[in-house]
Design a protein around this motif. Structure first.
Motif, PDB file in Angstrom:
ATOM      1  N   LEU A 145       0.306  -1.204  -0.110  1.00 45.47           N
ATOM      2  CA  LEU A 145      -0.225   0.121   0.553  1.00 45.47           C
ATOM      3  C   LEU A 145       0.916   0.851   0.084  1.00 45.47           C
ATOM      4  CD1 LEU A 145      -2.394  -0.942   2.989  1.00 45.47           C
ATOM      5  CD2 LEU A 145      -2.924  -1.145   0.380  1.00 45.47           C
ATOM      6  N   TYR A 146       0.745   2.385  -0.747  1.00 43.34           N
ATOM      7  CA  TYR A 146       1.209   3.305  -0.703  1.00 43.34           C
ATOM      8  C   TYR A 146       0.824   4.253  -1.707  1.00 43.34           C
ATOM      9  CZ  TYR A 146       2.124   3.027  -5.437  1.00 43.34           C
ATOM     10  OH  TYR A 146       1.635   3.627  -7.501  1.00 43.34           O
ATOM     11  N   SER A 147       1.565   5.755  -1.448  1.00 45.90           N
ATOM     12  CA  SER A 147       0.811   7.097  -2.107  1.00 45.90           C
ATOM     13  C   SER A 147       2.167   7.641  -2.459  1.00 45.90           C
ATOM     14  CB  SER A 147      -0.444   7.675  -1.520  1.00 45.90           C
ATOM     15  OG  SER A 147       0.170   7.996  -0.509  1.00 45.90           O
ATOM     16  N   ARG A 148       2.935   7.112  -2.540  1.00 45.19           N
ATOM     17  CA  ARG A 148       4.007   8.322  -2.616  1.00 45.19           C
ATOM     18  C   ARG A 148       5.585   7.187  -2.997  1.00 45.19           C
ATOM     19  NH1 ARG A 148       6.658  14.689  -1.615  1.00 45.19           N
ATOM     20  NH2 ARG A 148       4.597  14.435  -3.011  1.00 45.19           N
ATOM     21  N   ILE A 149       6.193   6.649  -3.567  1.00 46.21           N
ATOM     22  CA  ILE A 149       7.714   6.186  -3.506  1.00 46.21           C
ATOM     23  C   ILE A 149       8.915   6.605  -2.717  1.00 46.21           C
ATOM     24  CG2 ILE A 149       9.177   4.396  -4.675  1.00 46.21           C
ATOM     25  CD1 ILE A 149       6.128   2.339  -4.227  1.00 46.21           C
TER      26      ILE A 149
ATOM     27  N   THR B  35       2.618  -6.243  -5.606  1.00 45.24           N
ATOM     28  CA  THR B  35       1.925  -5.640  -6.121  1.00 45.24           C
ATOM     29  C   THR B  35       1.617  -4.460  -5.825  1.00 45.24           C
ATOM     30  OG1 THR B  35       0.462  -7.705  -6.907  1.00 45.24           O
ATOM     31  CG2 THR B  35      -0.754  -5.529  -7.076  1.00 45.24           C
ATOM     32  N   LYS B  36       2.153  -3.360  -6.293  1.00 46.13           N
ATOM     33  CA  LYS B  36       1.813  -1.810  -5.684  1.00 46.13           C
ATOM     34  C   LYS B  36      -0.059  -0.869  -5.807  1.00 46.13           C
ATOM     35  CE  LYS B  36       4.848   1.197  -7.672  1.00 46.13           C
ATOM     36  NZ  LYS B  36       5.296   1.724  -8.507  1.00 46.13           N
ATOM     37  N   ILE B  37      -0.130  -0.900  -4.390  1.00 45.47           N
ATOM     38  CA  ILE B  37      -1.668  -0.763  -4.686  1.00 45.47           C
ATOM     39  C   ILE B  37      -1.551   0.569  -3.947  1.00 45.47           C
ATOM     40  CG2 ILE B  37      -3.146  -1.213  -3.299  1.00 45.47           C
ATOM     41  CD1 ILE B  37      -2.594  -4.379  -2.922  1.00 45.47           C
ATOM     42  N   ASP B  38      -1.866   1.394  -4.729  1.00 45.20           N
ATOM     43  CA  ASP B  38      -1.618   2.492  -5.146  1.00 45.20           C
ATOM     44  C   ASP B  38      -3.206   2.915  -4.087  1.00 45.20           C
ATOM     45  OD1 ASP B  38      -2.014   5.881  -4.893  1.00 45.20           O
ATOM     46  OD2 ASP B  38      -0.975   6.033  -6.132  1.00 45.20           O
ATOM     47  N   VAL B  39      -2.892   3.704  -3.399  1.00 42.69           N
ATOM     48  CA  VAL B  39      -4.194   3.933  -2.472  1.00 42.69           C
ATOM     49  C   VAL B  39      -5.269   4.975  -2.822  1.00 42.69           C
ATOM     50  CG1 VAL B  39      -3.776   2.552  -0.222  1.00 42.69           C
ATOM     51  CG2 VAL B  39      -3.577   4.540  -0.449  1.00 42.69           C
ATOM     52  N   ARG B  40      -4.731   6.121  -3.684  1.00 40.80           N
ATOM     53  CA  ARG B  40      -5.497   6.915  -3.688  1.00 40.80           C
ATOM     54  C   ARG B  40      -6.338   6.840  -4.807  1.00 40.80           C
ATOM     55  NH1 ARG B  40       0.275  10.807  -5.630  1.00 40.80           N
ATOM     56  NH2 ARG B  40       0.086   8.840  -6.301  1.00 40.80           N
ATOM     57  N   LYS B  41      -6.382   5.391  -5.848  1.00 39.34           N
ATOM     58  CA  LYS B  41      -6.950   4.660  -6.896  1.00 39.34           C
ATOM     59  C   LYS B  41      -7.828   4.060  -6.636  1.00 39.34           C
ATOM     60  CE  LYS B  41      -3.312   5.253 -10.085  1.00 39.34           C
ATOM     61  NZ  LYS B  41      -1.983   5.556 -10.924  1.00 39.34           N
ATOM     62  N   HIS B  42      -8.230   3.477  -4.914  1.00 36.39           N
ATOM     63  CA  HIS B  42      -8.701   2.742  -4.947  1.00 36.39           C
ATOM     64  C   HIS B  42      -9.721   2.810  -4.108  1.00 36.39           C
ATOM     65  CE1 HIS B  42      -7.163  -1.022  -7.321  1.00 36.39           C
ATOM     66  NE2 HIS B  42      -5.703   0.046  -6.790  1.00 36.39           N
ATOM     67  N   GLN B  43     -11.040   1.735  -3.957  1.00 39.11           N
ATOM     68  CA  GLN B  43     -11.933   2.579  -2.879  1.00 39.11           C
ATOM     69  C   GLN B  43     -12.393   0.895  -1.855  1.00 39.11           C
ATOM     70  OE1 GLN B  43     -13.883   2.576  -6.936  1.00 39.11           O
ATOM     71  NE2 GLN B  43     -12.919   4.130  -6.238  1.00 39.11           N
ATOM     72  N   PHE B  44     -12.627   1.590  -0.277  1.00 38.44           N
ATOM     73  CA  PHE B  44     -12.826   0.074   0.089  1.00 38.44           C
ATOM     74  C   PHE B  44     -13.963  -0.648   0.682  1.00 38.44           C
ATOM     75  CE2 PHE B  44      -8.594   1.651  -0.717  1.00 38.44           C
ATOM     76  CZ  PHE B  44      -8.123   0.806  -0.328  1.00 38.44           C
TER      77      PHE B  44
ATOM     78  N   LEU C 298     -17.778  -2.243   2.346  1.00 35.18           N
ATOM     79  CA  LEU C 298     -17.189  -3.111   3.281  1.00 35.18           C
ATOM     80  C   LEU C 298     -16.820  -4.469   3.244  1.00 35.18           C
ATOM     81  CD1 LEU C 298     -20.765  -1.252   5.218  1.00 35.18           C
ATOM     82  CD2 LEU C 298     -18.259  -0.661   5.576  1.00 35.18           C
ATOM     83  N   HIS C 299     -17.245  -5.553   2.141  1.00 35.75           N
ATOM     84  CA  HIS C 299     -17.324  -6.357   2.111  1.00 35.75           C
ATOM     85  C   HIS C 299     -16.204  -7.173   0.739  1.00 35.75           C
ATOM     86  CE1 HIS C 299     -20.270  -7.092   3.968  1.00 35.75           C
ATOM     87  NE2 HIS C 299     -21.271  -6.631   3.657  1.00 35.75           N
ATOM     88  N   ASP C 300     -16.141  -5.675   0.129  1.00 37.90           N
ATOM     89  CA  ASP C 300     -14.452  -6.361  -0.869  1.00 37.90           C
ATOM     90  C   ASP C 300     -14.652  -4.958  -1.547  1.00 37.90           C
ATOM     91  OD1 ASP C 300     -17.058  -5.395  -2.566  1.00 37.90           O
ATOM     92  OD2 ASP C 300     -16.908  -7.064  -3.910  1.00 37.90           O
ATOM     93  N   THR C 301     -12.878  -4.435  -2.189  1.00 36.32           N
ATOM     94  CA  THR C 301     -12.222  -3.760  -2.774  1.00 36.32           C
ATOM     95  C   THR C 301     -11.857  -3.637  -4.189  1.00 36.32           C
ATOM     96  OG1 THR C 301      -9.723  -2.304  -2.370  1.00 36.32           O
ATOM     97  CG2 THR C 301     -10.354  -4.759  -1.962  1.00 36.32           C
ATOM     98  N   THR C 302     -12.478  -2.532  -5.059  1.00 37.02           N
ATOM     99  CA  THR C 302     -11.165  -2.358  -6.232  1.00 37.02           C
ATOM    100  C   THR C 302      -9.778  -2.298  -6.011  1.00 37.02           C
ATOM    101  OG1 THR C 302     -10.804  -0.132  -6.051  1.00 37.02           O
ATOM    102  CG2 THR C 302     -12.769  -0.475  -6.651  1.00 37.02           C
ATOM    103  N   ALA C 303      -8.991  -3.212  -4.507  1.00 36.18           N
ATOM    104  CA  ALA C 303      -7.903  -3.071  -4.648  1.00 36.18           C
ATOM    105  C   ALA C 303      -7.457  -4.543  -5.209  1.00 36.18           C
ATOM    106  CB  ALA C 303      -6.546  -2.625  -3.700  1.00 36.18           C
ATOM    107  N   PRO C 304      -6.251  -4.765  -6.165  1.00 34.87           N
ATOM    108  CA  PRO C 304      -5.936  -5.842  -6.158  1.00 34.87           C
ATOM    109  C   PRO C 304      -5.815  -7.226  -4.871  1.00 34.87           C
ATOM    110  CG  PRO C 304      -4.186  -5.070  -7.273  1.00 34.87           C
ATOM    111  CD  PRO C 304      -5.422  -4.097  -6.690  1.00 34.87           C
TER     112      PRO C 304
END
Lengths: 290, 56
Positions: free
Chosen positions: A6-10, A29-38, A40-46
């Motif tokens: 999880l990151y928003s800046r490297i 898998t780099k997951i830019d948290v700015r690009k995803h929704q979280f 209650l049951h699932d997330t767009t993050a892989p």
């Protein structure tokens, strides 16, 4: 292993970790948290197939929520949201250390200018006023006089975000011009350095000069206790020398280690990845038993 | 070594090969902080301003 970050800046720290993970052949898998929704049951993050997720969010608020959601999906995350919650807030951090019997500077929290002034006067001058949330030494004040205290409290009350109206007042510790940063994994020290400055703030981000630090048994024991007090994880434990002993003023949960990596002979990212591999193996073993 | 254009002043910047999305690059000409949005080919945008809760 399949690892998510999880990151928003490297920063340099994340690059060191990514490089070590890839060199060992891990699937990152780099997951830019700015690009995803979280949700209650699932997330767009892989995150579904990941063995472990490591939180390297630069923003404390994102770190707190993202780790909480990731954990709710049943994906192991380090550091845990519980650890993040304690470490992100200086008041909770101080309480956890005190409750665990770890020596920590005397601290009072007050909610109005008037009661904060009473706390400051009770400590005497100098004493220290810190924001409960914040980093890199920002908005920290060493207060040398009543008139300075009045001005700072007025400014914080008038200009600050509501969190700045939680006044965190602390005794000023006369340290020998330096403090100590230990990076530890579940209480096991990886490497340590001193940060020396003529300024009362010694943060590496403030230009403190770093040098390798050889820990002793007492420091080792305190690092373990401080780590346990906040729930363990990959942590930066900050200690100050008080003459005969140490006091632990803070434990950091998204620790930056690039300065430490340069100051010590230890390959810090390699040690961190060793630990991540062990954490992922724990999860696999637990699943095999289940 | 790859190249990309500064989103602020248009200068061509030489970039390291191990570039990562999310990394911050300083423009040596105008001093702007730039975020790497893509690496292949490299795309740079102005980096977000420092926020209060950033850092360890």
């Amino acid at each position: 292993m399949k690892i998510g970050m999880l990151y928003s800046r490297i920063r340099r720290d994340e690059k060191l970790l990514l490089s070590e993970l890839r060199e060992r052949g891990h699937d990152v898998t780099k997951i830019d948290v700015r690009k995803h929704q979280f949700g209650l049951h699932d997330t767009t993050a892989p995150v579904d197939d990941l063995d472990i997720v490591v939180d390297r969010c630069l923003a404390t608020s994102r770190s707190l929520y993202a780790t909480r959601f990731i954990e709710s999906y049943g994906v192991p995350v380090v550091n845990s949201p519980e650890t993040a919650e304690i470490c992100a807030d200086k008041a909770k951090n101080s309480l956890a250390l005190a409750e665990a019997g770890v020596p920590t500077p005397e601290t009072k929290v007050a909610f109005t200018k008037e009661s904060a002034m009473e706390a400051i006067e009770a400590f005497g001058y100098p004493c220290v006023l810190k924001p409960v949330v914040g980093s890199w030494g920002r908005l920290m004040a060493k207060i040398d006089s009543r008139s300075a205290a009045e001005a700072i409290l007025e400014h914080k009350a008038t200009l600050g975000h509501y969190e700045h109206k939680v006044f965190y007042v602390q005794e000023f510790v006369e340290k020998p011009g330096r403090d100590i940063r230990v990076v530890a994994t579940d209480g096991e020290p990886v490497a340590a350095m001193t940060r020396t400055s003529e300024h009362w703030l010694t943060n590496a981000a403030k230009g403190g000069v770093t040098e390798n630090f050889e820990w002793d048994d007492e420091a080792l024991e305190l690092v373990q206790k401080a780590s346990d007090a906040v729930g363990g994880g990959l942590l930066g434990v900050d200690l100050m020398e008080t003459g005969e002993s140490y006091t632990v003023h803070e434990v950091n949960h998204t620790v930056e280690f690039k300065a430490l990596n340069e100051a010590s002979d230890v390959d810090v990212p390699a040690a961190v990845v060793d630990w991540l591999e062990a954490k992922a193996a724990e999860k696999t073993a637990a699943e095999a038993v289940a | 070594m790859t190249e990309a254009e500064c989103a602020e002043c248009g200068t061509t910047l030489d970039l390291a090969d191990d570039l990562e999305t999310g990394e911050i690059i300083d423009c040596g000409t105008c001093g702007a902080e730039l975020e790497v949005i893509d690496v292949n080919p490299p795309v740079l945008e102005r980096a977000p301003e420092l926020e209060e809760d950033w850092g360890e």
